[in-house]
Design a protein around this motif. Structure first.
Motif, PDB file in Angstrom:
ATOM      1  N   GLY A  97       0.766  -1.233   0.000  1.00 49.86           N
ATOM      2  CA  GLY A  97       0.000   0.000   0.000  1.00 49.86           C
ATOM      3  C   GLY A  97       0.797   1.283   0.000  1.00 49.86           C
ATOM      4  O   GLY A  97       0.213   2.371  -0.024  1.00 49.86           O
ATOM      5  N   VAL A  98       2.134   1.200   0.018  1.00 54.85           N
ATOM      6  CA  VAL A  98       2.950   2.415   0.079  1.00 54.85           C
ATOM      7  C   VAL A  98       2.727   3.281  -1.160  1.00 54.85           C
ATOM      8  O   VAL A  98       2.460   4.484  -1.064  1.00 54.85           O
ATOM      9  CB  VAL A  98       4.445   2.072   0.225  1.00 54.85           C
ATOM     10  CG1 VAL A  98       5.287   3.345   0.126  1.00 54.85           C
ATOM     11  CG2 VAL A  98       4.717   1.367   1.538  1.00 54.85           C
ATOM     12  N   THR A  99       2.847   2.670  -2.322  1.00 55.55           N
ATOM     13  CA  THR A  99       2.678   3.428  -3.565  1.00 55.55           C
ATOM     14  C   THR A  99       1.298   4.056  -3.642  1.00 55.55           C
ATOM     15  O   THR A  99       1.147   5.234  -4.006  1.00 55.55           O
ATOM     16  CB  THR A  99       2.910   2.517  -4.784  1.00 55.55           C
ATOM     17  OG1 THR A  99       4.244   1.998  -4.733  1.00 55.55           O
ATOM     18  CG2 THR A  99       2.720   3.282  -6.077  1.00 55.55           C
ATOM     19  N   LEU A 124      15.564   0.890  -0.127  1.00 59.08           N
ATOM     20  CA  LEU A 124      14.516   1.496  -0.942  1.00 59.08           C
ATOM     21  C   LEU A 124      14.689   1.128  -2.417  1.00 59.08           C
ATOM     22  O   LEU A 124      13.704   0.977  -3.144  1.00 59.08           O
ATOM     23  CB  LEU A 124      14.519   3.010  -0.758  1.00 59.08           C
ATOM     24  CG  LEU A 124      14.128   3.507   0.639  1.00 59.08           C
ATOM     25  CD1 LEU A 124      14.255   5.023   0.729  1.00 59.08           C
ATOM     26  CD2 LEU A 124      12.719   3.060   1.012  1.00 59.08           C
ATOM     27  N   GLU A 125      15.923   0.970  -2.853  1.00 61.10           N
ATOM     28  CA  GLU A 125      16.168   0.571  -4.239  1.00 61.10           C
ATOM     29  C   GLU A 125      15.794  -0.890  -4.461  1.00 61.10           C
ATOM     30  O   GLU A 125      15.200  -1.241  -5.489  1.00 61.10           O
ATOM     31  CB  GLU A 125      17.625   0.823  -4.608  1.00 61.10           C
ATOM     32  CG  GLU A 125      17.955   2.312  -4.749  1.00 61.10           C
ATOM     33  CD  GLU A 125      19.414   2.563  -5.059  1.00 61.10           C
ATOM     34  OE1 GLU A 125      20.245   1.649  -4.831  1.00 61.10           O
ATOM     35  OE2 GLU A 125      19.728   3.688  -5.510  1.00 61.10           O
ATOM     36  N   GLU A 131      12.291   5.769  -5.977  1.00 58.46           N
ATOM     37  CA  GLU A 131      11.815   6.801  -6.900  1.00 58.46           C
ATOM     38  C   GLU A 131      10.562   7.512  -6.397  1.00 58.46           C
ATOM     39  O   GLU A 131      10.253   8.627  -6.824  1.00 58.46           O
ATOM     40  CB  GLU A 131      11.549   6.182  -8.269  1.00 58.46           C
ATOM     41  CG  GLU A 131      10.474   5.111  -8.282  1.00 58.46           C
ATOM     42  CD  GLU A 131      10.365   4.413  -9.632  1.00 58.46           C
ATOM     43  OE1 GLU A 131       9.264   3.924  -9.924  1.00 58.46           O
ATOM     44  OE2 GLU A 131      11.358   4.352 -10.365  1.00 58.46           O
ATOM     45  N   LEU A 132       9.827   6.889  -5.474  1.00 58.64           N
ATOM     46  CA  LEU A 132       8.642   7.532  -4.912  1.00 58.64           C
ATOM     47  C   LEU A 132       9.012   8.741  -4.053  1.00 58.64           C
ATOM     48  O   LEU A 132       8.228   9.691  -3.936  1.00 58.64           O
ATOM     49  CB  LEU A 132       7.857   6.552  -4.045  1.00 58.64           C
ATOM     50  CG  LEU A 132       6.931   5.537  -4.699  1.00 58.64           C
ATOM     51  CD1 LEU A 132       6.307   4.660  -3.626  1.00 58.64           C
ATOM     52  CD2 LEU A 132       5.855   6.227  -5.530  1.00 58.64           C
ATOM     53  N   ILE A 137      14.911  11.821   0.775  1.00 63.20           N
ATOM     54  CA  ILE A 137      15.232  10.623   1.556  1.00 63.20           C
ATOM     55  C   ILE A 137      16.309  11.025   2.545  1.00 63.20           C
ATOM     56  O   ILE A 137      17.450  11.310   2.154  1.00 63.20           O
ATOM     57  CB  ILE A 137      15.713   9.485   0.642  1.00 63.20           C
ATOM     58  CG1 ILE A 137      14.600   9.090  -0.344  1.00 63.20           C
ATOM     59  CG2 ILE A 137      16.149   8.271   1.475  1.00 63.20           C
ATOM     60  CD1 ILE A 137      15.048   8.114  -1.424  1.00 63.20           C
ATOM     61  N   TYR A 138      15.966  11.088   3.825  1.00 59.61           N
ATOM     62  CA  TYR A 138      16.861  11.646   4.826  1.00 59.61           C
ATOM     63  C   TYR A 138      17.238  10.617   5.887  1.00 59.61           C
ATOM     64  O   TYR A 138      16.378   9.969   6.480  1.00 59.61           O
ATOM     65  CB  TYR A 138      16.220  12.882   5.461  1.00 59.61           C
ATOM     66  CG  TYR A 138      15.867  13.912   4.424  1.00 59.61           C
ATOM     67  CD1 TYR A 138      16.864  14.582   3.723  1.00 59.61           C
ATOM     68  CD2 TYR A 138      14.533  14.173   4.102  1.00 59.61           C
ATOM     69  CE1 TYR A 138      16.545  15.501   2.734  1.00 59.61           C
ATOM     70  CE2 TYR A 138      14.206  15.092   3.120  1.00 59.61           C
ATOM     71  CZ  TYR A 138      15.218  15.754   2.429  1.00 59.61           C
ATOM     72  OH  TYR A 138      14.895  16.656   1.446  1.00 59.61           O
TER      73      TYR A 138
END
Length: 223
Positions: A97-99, A124-125, A131-132, A137-138
Motif C-alpha cells: 500500500g505504500v505506492t 529502498l532501491e 523513486e517515490l 530521503i533523509y
C-alpha cells in the motif's frame, strides 16, 4: 491536528516502508544471545528499534559492561552486517500500500530513517520505492542526534518546506513516536510490519501516538 490538515507525511523506513525489522531483530537477538545478552522481545522492541547504530551500540555496550563485564566486542557491527545483508538482499519486501498512499496523498512526502544513508537507499532501491521519495530521503547521518530526538524529522520538514505542525510522521517504534511528538508533528503509529507483536499498538499509544494503524490502506481511508 489530524491527518486531513497535514501538508506532508514523513515516513520511517524500516518496518514502515520496507519489512526489514523482522530480519534485523531476529539476527541481532540471535547474535547478542551468543554473547550472553538475552532480551525479552517486548523489551528489545521498546528499547532498541528506531535507534541509530551509534546509540544502539552505546546501549549494548552499557548492558554488556553491567551484565558480563569488560568491553563490548568491537567487531560486533561488522559481523552483524555480514550476517544481515545477505538476508536483506534475498528476503526484503516492501510493505503493501505504500505506492497507493503516496499517490493518494496530495501533499509532500519524505523519508526520515535512523539507518545510515547507504543502507537506507539500498533498501529502498531493492524494494523499488526510492523513486517515490527521491530526493527527499533523509538519514540520521544528516543530523547530530538521532531518534528519540526530533532533529531528523525537523530536518526533513525544513527540506520539504512544510512547517512541523503541518507534518504527520508514520513510525513503528517508540523512539520514532517520541521523536515525532518532540518535533510537534502528528505521530501515527504503524503496526503492519512482520515484527509487530500484539502489545506494540498499546506501547505506541502510551508513548504519544495520536492514532495507530495496521496498514497503509488504512491511512488512505483517513485522508
Amino acid at each position: 491536528m489530524d491527518l486531513s490538515t497535514c501538508k506532508a507525511i514523513i515516513f520511517d523506513s524500516d518496518g514502515v516502508l520496507v519489512d526489514s525489522e523482522v530480519i534485523h531483530i531476529e539476527v541481532e537477538r540471535e547474535m547478542l544471545a551468543e554473547l550472553g545478552l538475552s532480551y525479552d522481545r517486548e523489551e528489545y522492541l521498546s528499547r532498541f528499534v528506531g535507534l541509530s547504530y551509534p546509540d544502539f551500540y552505546s546501549q549494548l555496550a552499557s548492558d554488556y559492561q553491567a551484565r558480563i563485564g569488560g568491553a563490548f566486542p568491537a567487531d560486533f557491527g561488522a559481523r552483524l552486517h555480514e550476517r544481515t545483508e545477505p538476508r536483506i538482499e534475498a528476503e526484503l519486501r516492501p510493505l503493501g500500500g505504500v505506492t497507493q498512499l503516496v499517490e493518494a496523498f496530495s501533499g509532500k512526502v519524505a523519508v526520515g530513517s535512523s539507518a545510515p544513508t547507504d543502507k537506507l537507499v539500498k533498501k529502498l532501491e531493492i524494494t523499488k520505492l526510492a523513486e517515490l521519495f527521491a530526493p527527499h530521503i533523509y538519514s540520521v547521518d544528516a543530523v547530530s542526534s538521532g531518534k528519540p530526538a526530533p532533529d531528523l524529522f525537523l530536518h526533513a520538514a525544513k527540506q520539504i518546506e512544510v512547517p512541523p505542525e503541518r507534518c504527520a510522521v508514520i513510525e513503528d517504534s517508540i523512539n520514532g513516536i517520541r521523536a515525532a511528538r518532540a518535533a510537534g508533528m502528528l505521530p501515527i503509529g504503524f503496526v503492519g510490519g512482520s515484527h509487530a507483536d500484539q502489545g506494540l499498538a498499546d506501547r505506541l499509544f502510551a508513548n504519544g501516538a495520536s492514532l495507530v494503524v495496521s496498514s497503509h490502506h488504512e491511512i488512505i481511508g483517513l485522508l
